[in-house]
Design a protein around this motif. Structure first.
Motif, PDB file in Angstrom:
ATOM      1  N   GLU A 167      74.916  23.268 -38.235  1.00 62.86           N
ATOM      2  CA  GLU A 167      73.756  24.270 -38.517  1.00 62.86           C
ATOM      3  C   GLU A 167      72.651  24.023 -37.236  1.00 62.86           C
ATOM      4  N   SER A 168      72.396  23.256 -36.636  1.00 61.84           N
ATOM      5  CA  SER A 168      71.442  23.043 -35.658  1.00 61.84           C
ATOM      6  C   SER A 168      71.712  23.992 -34.536  1.00 61.84           C
ATOM      7  N   ARG A 169      70.504  24.435 -33.940  1.00 56.51           N
ATOM      8  CA  ARG A 169      70.709  25.729 -33.006  1.00 56.51           C
ATOM      9  C   ARG A 169      69.422  25.508 -32.248  1.00 56.51           C
ATOM     10  N   LEU A 170      69.393  26.124 -30.921  1.00 59.61           N
ATOM     11  CA  LEU A 170      68.012  26.183 -30.017  1.00 59.61           C
ATOM     12  C   LEU A 170      67.209  27.294 -30.720  1.00 59.61           C
ATOM     13  N   ILE A 171      65.848  26.984 -30.563  1.00 62.39           N
ATOM     14  CA  ILE A 171      65.187  28.047 -30.925  1.00 62.39           C
ATOM     15  C   ILE A 171      64.145  28.135 -29.838  1.00 62.39           C
ATOM     16  N   SER A 172      63.489  29.340 -29.578  1.00 62.46           N
ATOM     17  CA  SER A 172      62.777  29.841 -28.441  1.00 62.46           C
ATOM     18  C   SER A 172      61.292  29.303 -28.721  1.00 62.46           C
ATOM     19  N   LYS A 173      60.335  29.463 -27.602  1.00 59.50           N
ATOM     20  CA  LYS A 173      59.056  29.233 -27.998  1.00 59.50           C
ATOM     21  C   LYS A 173      58.257  30.070 -29.182  1.00 59.50           C
ATOM     22  N   GLU A 174      58.608  31.275 -29.129  1.00 64.43           N
ATOM     23  CA  GLU A 174      58.229  32.456 -29.957  1.00 64.43           C
ATOM     24  C   GLU A 174      58.627  32.040 -31.447  1.00 64.43           C
ATOM     25  N   GLU A 175      60.049  31.653 -31.363  1.00 66.52           N
ATOM     26  CA  GLU A 175      60.527  31.359 -33.081  1.00 66.52           C
ATOM     27  C   GLU A 175      59.952  30.310 -33.524  1.00 66.52           C
ATOM     28  N   LEU A 176      59.800  29.268 -32.422  1.00 73.91           N
ATOM     29  CA  LEU A 176      59.254  27.947 -32.900  1.00 73.91           C
ATOM     30  C   LEU A 176      57.907  28.085 -33.418  1.00 73.91           C
ATOM     31  N   ALA A 177      56.894  28.861 -33.076  1.00 70.89           N
ATOM     32  CA  ALA A 177      55.665  29.094 -33.582  1.00 70.89           C
ATOM     33  C   ALA A 177      55.677  30.008 -35.008  1.00 70.89           C
ATOM     34  N   ILE A 178      56.942  30.642 -35.163  1.00 72.96           N
ATOM     35  CA  ILE A 178      56.838  31.382 -36.457  1.00 72.96           C
ATOM     36  C   ILE A 178      57.413  30.294 -37.468  1.00 72.96           C
ATOM     37  N   ILE A 179      58.541  29.566 -37.114  1.00 71.99           N
ATOM     38  CA  ILE A 179      59.041  28.563 -38.155  1.00 71.99           C
ATOM     39  C   ILE A 179      58.065  27.458 -38.297  1.00 71.99           C
ATOM     40  N   GLU A 180      57.253  27.043 -37.423  1.00 81.61           N
ATOM     41  CA  GLU A 180      56.203  25.906 -37.538  1.00 81.61           C
ATOM     42  C   GLU A 180      54.719  26.328 -37.043  1.00 81.61           C
ATOM     43  N   PRO A 181      54.063  27.010 -37.869  1.00 79.32           N
ATOM     44  CA  PRO A 181      52.733  27.535 -37.439  1.00 79.32           C
ATOM     45  C   PRO A 181      51.727  26.703 -36.886  1.00 79.32           C
ATOM     46  N   SER A 182      51.886  25.587 -37.314  1.00 77.31           N
ATOM     47  CA  SER A 182      50.934  24.291 -37.005  1.00 77.31           C
ATOM     48  C   SER A 182      51.156  23.784 -35.684  1.00 77.31           C
ATOM     49  N   ILE A 183      52.444  24.133 -34.930  1.00 75.26           N
ATOM     50  CA  ILE A 183      52.666  23.346 -33.900  1.00 75.26           C
ATOM     51  C   ILE A 183      51.952  23.933 -32.796  1.00 75.26           C
ATOM     52  N   ASN A 184      51.793  22.879 -31.698  1.00 77.00           N
ATOM     53  CA  ASN A 184      50.621  23.275 -30.510  1.00 77.00           C
ATOM     54  C   ASN A 184      51.257  24.461 -29.826  1.00 77.00           C
ATOM     55  N   LYS A 185      50.464  25.571 -29.381  1.00 74.76           N
ATOM     56  CA  LYS A 185      50.918  26.641 -28.729  1.00 74.76           C
ATOM     57  C   LYS A 185      51.752  26.211 -27.359  1.00 74.76           C
ATOM     58  N   THR A 186      51.308  25.261 -26.746  1.00 76.44           N
ATOM     59  CA  THR A 186      51.986  24.693 -25.482  1.00 76.44           C
ATOM     60  C   THR A 186      53.406  24.236 -25.435  1.00 76.44           C
ATOM     61  N   ALA A 187      53.987  24.112 -26.890  1.00 72.35           N
ATOM     62  CA  ALA A 187      55.460  23.746 -26.805  1.00 72.35           C
ATOM     63  C   ALA A 187      56.280  24.956 -26.256  1.00 72.35           C
ATOM     64  N   LEU A 188      57.325  24.383 -25.834  1.00 70.66           N
ATOM     65  CA  LEU A 188      58.327  25.343 -24.980  1.00 70.66           C
ATOM     66  C   LEU A 188      59.713  25.897 -25.719  1.00 70.66           C
ATOM     67  N   GLY A 189      59.867  25.070 -26.770  1.00 69.10           N
ATOM     68  CA  GLY A 189      61.034  25.545 -27.560  1.00 69.10           C
ATOM     69  C   GLY A 189      61.473  24.374 -28.214  1.00 69.10           C
ATOM     70  N   ALA A 190      62.529  24.299 -28.762  1.00 66.31           N
ATOM     71  CA  ALA A 190      63.077  23.194 -29.607  1.00 66.31           C
ATOM     72  C   ALA A 190      64.606  23.266 -30.001  1.00 66.31           C
ATOM     73  N   VAL A 191      65.059  22.289 -30.667  1.00 66.32           N
ATOM     74  CA  VAL A 191      66.320  22.196 -31.421  1.00 66.32           C
ATOM     75  C   VAL A 191      65.872  21.983 -32.915  1.00 66.32           C
TER      76      VAL A 191
END
Length: 244
Positions: free
Chosen positions: A67-91
């Motif tokens: 179920e793990s997957r790559l997510i983009s910078k934009e999707e990361l900001a939606i999934i976890e709104p508290s994240i610093n906006k300098t994050a570039l993406g995540a698994v």
């Protein structure tokens, strides 16, 4: 279990525990109030870390976490709104959980007592020997008591190498000896007050992890089952095993 070595017993046991935990917790009188199913994000903060996310994803999938997957910078900001906006993406690993760190081991201990176990504290082991003919261990404590057993498990934490040295001295069977040295490392956590932190959008709901290195998993941010935000640990190499 993606960060456990591929093909290792550790990874095998981690994957098995995922299947067994729900029924086990219920049998111990625990509920999902003691396990927060929040998911985790392994976040990249540099281009180099971003390039390493593909390997982390492969390791997750190889471990059985499909179920793990790559997510983009934009999707990361939606999934976890508290994240610093300098994050570039995540698994994202959706099934990561945060457990209650005291009640669960206490429940294991109570279950062991109910099944006839005896828990002894304050009895320091000073020697261990093995009788290959009888297939029995003899473990001597500091006050002179001797306990015999068919099985001895070395789970002495920071002192595991000291216990292993006792075993090496008292055991003539090469398959039971294993030289290793534990290098102590001291870590500190910051635990924040849990009040008024839930559902504000200012605090992370998921576990936030950095891209790990060969030396460390890094500093992690997560919310406890009680709503506290916790950050840590630091990592200070040291010689002493008891300097907290």
């Amino acid at each position: 279990g993606y960060d456990a070595p591929a093909g290792s017993l550790e990874r095998k046991l981690l994957r098995r525990s995922i299947v067994r935990h729900p029924n086990l917790y219920r049998s111990l009188g625990l509920s999902y109030e003691h396990v927060r199913k929040c998911g985790a994000l392994v976040v990249a903060w540099t281009e180099e870390e971003k390039a390493g996310l593909n390997q982390i994803l492969r390791e997750n999938i190889d471990a059985g976490d499909i179920e793990s997957r790559l997510i983009s910078k934009e999707e990361l900001a939606i999934i976890e709104p508290s994240i610093n906006k300098t994050a570039l993406g995540a698994v994202i690993a959706p099934r990561e959980v945060v457990a209650e760190p005291w009640l669960i081991p206490i429940s294991f201990a109570n279950s062991a007592l109910l099944h006839g176990a005896t828990i002894k504290t304050g009895e320091e082991c000073v020697s261990a020997s093995y009788d290959a003919n009888r297939r029995v261990w003899s473990v001597k404590t500091q006050d002179g008591k001797i306990y015999t057993s068919k099985v001895v498990i070395n789970c002495a934490g920071l002192y595991g190498d000291d216990v292993q040295e006792m075993i090496d001295l008292g055991c003539k069977t090469s398959s039971m000896t294993a030289k290793f040295k534990i290098l102590p490392r001291k870590g500190q956590f910051v635990v924040f007050d849990g009040k008024n932190q839930a559902n504000t959008g200012n605090y992370p709901d998921m576990v936030i992890q950095p891209v790990p290195t060969p030396r460390t998993k890094g500093i992690i941010v997560w919310k406890s089952v009680y709503g506290n935000i916790i950050i840590g640990p630091t990592a200070e190499d040291q010689i002493s095993k008891d300097d907290r």
